[in-house]
Design a protein around this motif. Structure first.
Motif, PDB file in Angstrom:
ATOM      1  N   ASN A   1      95.214  11.818  54.158  1.00 17.73           N
ATOM      2  CA  ASN A   1      95.430  12.264  52.783  1.00 17.73           C
ATOM      3  C   ASN A   1      95.760  13.753  52.762  1.00 17.73           C
ATOM      4  OD1 ASN A   1      94.700   9.668  51.896  1.00 17.73           O
ATOM      5  ND2 ASN A   1      92.538  10.252  51.719  1.00 17.73           N
TER       6      ASN A   1
ATOM      7  N   SER B   1      97.951   2.509  61.666  1.00 18.40           N
ATOM      8  CA  SER B   1      97.212   1.383  62.208  1.00 18.40           C
ATOM      9  C   SER B   1      97.407   1.319  63.711  1.00 18.40           C
ATOM     10  CB  SER B   1      97.700   0.067  61.585  1.00 18.40           C
ATOM     11  OG  SER B   1      97.501   0.059  60.193  1.00 18.40           O
TER      12      SER B   1
ATOM     13  N   TYR C   1      92.184   2.380  62.325  1.00 16.27           N
ATOM     14  CA  TYR C   1      93.017   2.968  61.275  1.00 16.27           C
ATOM     15  C   TYR C   1      92.786   4.474  61.177  1.00 16.27           C
ATOM     16  CZ  TYR C   1      92.928  -1.946  59.941  1.00 16.27           C
ATOM     17  OH  TYR C   1      93.005  -3.313  59.949  1.00 16.27           O
TER      18      TYR C   1
ATOM     19  N   GLN D   1      93.407   7.014  58.066  1.00 18.63           N
ATOM     20  CA  GLN D   1      93.842   7.312  56.713  1.00 18.63           C
ATOM     21  C   GLN D   1      94.074   8.809  56.607  1.00 18.63           C
ATOM     22  OE1 GLN D   1      94.437   5.210  54.027  1.00 18.63           O
ATOM     23  NE2 GLN D   1      95.232   7.061  53.041  1.00 18.63           N
TER      24      GLN D   1
ATOM     25  N   PHE E   1      91.495  13.558  56.759  1.00 18.02           N
ATOM     26  CA  PHE E   1      91.749  12.332  57.513  1.00 18.02           C
ATOM     27  C   PHE E   1      90.439  11.573  57.701  1.00 18.02           C
ATOM     28  CE2 PHE E   1      95.698  13.797  60.168  1.00 18.02           C
ATOM     29  CZ  PHE E   1      96.319  14.204  58.998  1.00 18.02           C
ATOM     30  N   THR E   2      90.548  10.235  57.726  1.00 17.39           N
ATOM     31  CA  THR E   2      89.394   9.387  57.974  1.00 17.39           C
ATOM     32  C   THR E   2      89.768   8.293  58.961  1.00 17.39           C
ATOM     33  OG1 THR E   2      88.576   9.747  55.717  1.00 17.39           O
ATOM     34  CG2 THR E   2      87.647   7.895  56.947  1.00 17.39           C
TER      35      THR E   2
ATOM     36  N   ARG F   1      98.675   5.718  56.011  1.00 15.02           N
ATOM     37  CA  ARG F   1      97.646   5.101  56.821  1.00 15.02           C
ATOM     38  C   ARG F   1      98.278   4.572  58.101  1.00 15.02           C
ATOM     39  NH1 ARG F   1      93.526  -0.041  56.024  1.00 15.02           N
ATOM     40  NH2 ARG F   1      95.435  -1.235  56.375  1.00 15.02           N
TER      41      ARG F   1
ATOM     42  N   SER G   1      99.993  10.667  51.172  1.00 15.36           N
ATOM     43  CA  SER G   1      99.093   9.939  52.066  1.00 15.36           C
ATOM     44  C   SER G   1      99.850   8.927  52.910  1.00 15.36           C
ATOM     45  CB  SER G   1      98.022   9.195  51.254  1.00 15.36           C
ATOM     46  OG  SER G   1      97.223  10.081  50.511  1.00 15.36           O
TER      47      SER G   1
END
Length: 119
Positions: free
Chosen positions: A84, A21, A80, A82, A68-69, A19, A17
């Motif tokens: 995974n 930004s 953002y 995220q 993905f989020t 993240r 994962s």
């Protein structure tokens, strides 16, 4: 003018994962839809995800749905992504940019951040 700066990329193993930004400056972020697209060598640009001004609407590329989020914090002028269950095919330079949840255009992107998924 709104300025966007992406960060958070790196080298990760498959299944891992990260993240990303995106920091905004110049204008309040809540006037804009913001998202991420990616560019891999020899491949066309791919829109990854876009989130509406309020955060109430999102869209994702089929290739990242469920993994993905995207989210945003307008009070902090941050967006953002995220990511995974990363796959080698996610390897690309990722750019945050202005976008349209209801459309397909991208503009005003800043410097990208490299994501490499490899064992």
């Amino acid at each position: 003018q709104l300025q966007l700066v992406g960060s958070g990329g790196g080298l990760v193993q498959p299944g891992g994962s990260l993240r990303l930004s995106c920091a905004a400056s110049g204008f309040a972020l809540d006037y804009y839809d913001i998202g991420w697209f990616r560019q891999a060598p020899g491949k066309e640009r791919e829109g990854v995800s876009c989130i509406s001004m309020s955060g109430g609407s999102t869209k994702y590329a089929d290739s990242v749905k469920g993994r993905f989020t995207i989210s945003r914090d307008n009070a902090k002028n941050m967006t953002y992504l995220q990511m995974n269950s990363l796959k080698p095919e996610d390897t690309a330079v990722y750019f945050c940019a202005q976008c349209e949840v209801s459309g397909s255009s991208w503009w005003n992107w800043g410097q990208g951040t490299q994501v490499t998924v490899s064992s």
